[in-house]
Scaffold this active site. Structure first.
Site, PDB file in Angstrom:
ATOM      1  CB  SER D  83     -19.525  61.822  62.940  1.00  0.00           C
ATOM      2  OG  SER D  83     -19.188  61.803  64.320  1.00  0.00           O
ATOM      3  N   GLY D  84     -18.369  65.089  63.565  1.00  0.00           N
ATOM      4  CA  GLY D  84     -17.206  65.824  64.061  1.00  0.00           C
ATOM      5  C   GLY D  84     -16.309  64.947  64.909  1.00  0.00           C
ATOM      6  CB  SER D  85     -16.951  63.131  68.044  1.00  0.00           C
ATOM      7  OG  SER D  85     -18.029  62.261  67.702  1.00  0.00           O
ATOM      8  CB  THR D  88     -22.117  60.025  65.988  1.00  0.00           C
ATOM      9  OG1 THR D  88     -21.474  61.299  66.129  1.00  0.00           O
ATOM     10  CG2 THR D  88     -23.595  60.166  66.278  1.00  0.00           C
ATOM     11  CD  GLU D 158     -22.753  71.337  64.537  1.00  0.00           C
ATOM     12  OE1 GLU D 158     -22.678  70.455  65.414  1.00  0.00           O
ATOM     13  OE2 GLU D 158     -23.268  72.451  64.746  1.00  0.00           O
TER      14      GLU D 158
END
Lengths: 192, 192, 192, 192
Positions: D83-85, D88, D158
């Site tokens: 999860s980039g942030s 999520t 991504e």
């Protein structure tokens, strides 16, 4: 890391006029609101899905083979079929089915003479070592200055295709006058 | 075979006024062209997907959590959440998220006092031995005359739910004046 | 509800010796620990997935076409291919591919003379109005006493197949000496 | 194309000692034959699936959340959560569930102070503009020399993650002494 530097060179080899034609087809589909379906097997299919998500964020009427909800294809709909080798059997079967109902097929492949490319109305060539190896493959490796398999099987095709498609998304944003805020509004707020 | 005869009795126990309310909500969504998303984990999720396919054939604007293409939920959109126990954690999380963006939630569950049922705007009760066992479950088995687990875990809930939902589809066809030919036109012509 | 009562009659029409042979093949695969892959398009594919989940709970080495993780098929592996009409193009392509690598194919279909049935090593016939209509279909409806399409397209095949497969799971539990507790231990504890 | 050149810089910023620790955990799982499950939402989930496919080709006992066949997680199993942030919601819920059954969690994220990173036993930081923007994000863009959003939302995270994970696969091949031929043997021969 050498995969990344390979990708930079690969992306430079992508033919700009092909990408330009591809973008024009996508804009046509967007403006007509016809359906677009993305198809690929294995990792190529996953790259296709990542592209389909962004097209949805841009407001396209887009679907993915393998999803539960896939509507009927009609004449003037568009299929984007991704296969490094251009010889993936189910992808070819599906592309033939699309042609038989009057839809247009765009192939993204390394091999411009492959069965998939022969079926397609338009081809976007993306270099990459693919699962099959032949002279052409050897030539590409020469061109890239890569002699060792630094990534197995279709990896380089897949990564290069992903970056090419994300560049297409960036370009579509500009041409459609969409901001990141516009995309956020269409982004799933419930997802897994 | 005893699973089938159980199902006949189970379907008789489904409360008609709940199914009638459910059908009315579906007709509202159809007429407003708002979005409908179907959610469930494991086999309940698969039953939900089978229902979603038929709703698509009927012309609904329907999506499935877990598909690649899932748009943003908005106020007045509808979530159908399926969980026999009403306690499946991810389904509850997702139903809460739907409520928080102003969407309506319909729960299909065996347990009218479960966390999922408590979140939902409407509940359709479907009998079934489910993964959890308690008094209520015992009562149902008495009612059904079934004392032995003839099908493990959530099987009976899942099969009964599938038949109930297919009966809802048959009823929607009648009320929307759709023929089987109409459904065929929207059925995927390319699928796997 | 008439779908349920149809199903009771349909399940009675399933041929016990075919189901017995099917169960024996499944026990062979279980004991050999060879792989089993389940295949179907659309709603038949979803029914296949529901069956695959239970086989996993029983300890089978089972996979589903369309999942991300699908290993290579080998000789003596088993494919279960589900298609009411027996004419779903991609399912036939995939069954041929399975045969070509030496795997065995079991078809679950209404039509014993269909292309899929002809490819298969074994057929389990499941009655049902299917997407194609012909004499045989008419005969079945007579047999069932059903003259009106109370459920569209492949619905009755799909529901009958689900119940037949869940009855097979119940029987496998008995023959493998597995309790519901055993299944719970292999059930996903994290799922969506 | 500027996405590609960004990626080269991003990959250079990945911390080698984190990737080395990550590879060691993967080798541990391989040698113990414990299960590994890959988790992510949206496009991060697709990148995770592409990684899972290669791990399967390498002989790992690997699964993907969202596939039909997902076994029960046990102590000493491993979850890779992308999860980039790092915020999520469903990914966090799932990572907590993994911890609660005694599995280890490795987070791949841009934000080392995010909720997901806090739950995880190990973090692999991957730079990227992500869906949330804050000071840290601004800093990264400075570092990268990028001031304009050349790719929307999580794109850069991504793509960089995909290349990092493919580099990990290349390194695992070397350390496990696997050739491309070995991978081909485990590659699906029937896939869509």
């Amino acid at each position: 890391m050498s995969i990344a530097s390979y990708v930079v060179r690969s992306v430079d080899v992508v033919k700009e006029y092909q990408v330009e034609d591809f973008i024009k087809e996508l804009l046509n589909i967007y403006n007509s609101n016809n359906k677009l379906i993305v198809v690929g097997a294995g990792r190529s299919g996953l790259i296709g899905r990542a592209f389909a998500m962004r097209l949805m964020h841009l407001g396209f009427n887009v679907y993915v083979l393998g999803d539960t909800v896939v509507p009927s294809l009609r004449p003037n709909d568009l299929m984007i079929a991704i296969s490094g080798s251009g010889r993936t059997k189910l992808v070819i079967t599906v592309a033939e089915a699309a042609k038989s109902v009057g839809a247009k097929v765009i192939a993204i492949t390394t091999y411009v003479n492959s069965p998939l490319a022969n079926i397609a109305d338009m081809v976007v060539e993306v270099p990459g070592r693919t699962k099959i190896s032949d002279q052409n493959d050897y030539y590409l490796r020469q061109l890239m200055g890569i002699y060792e398999p630094l990534a197995p099987l279709g990896t380089l095709f897949e990564v290069t295709t992903m970056i090419m498609l994300d560049a297409v998304v960036a370009e579509l944003m500009v041409r459609l006058g969409k901001t990141e805020e516009d995309l956020k509004k269409l982004h799933a707020n419930i997802e897994i």
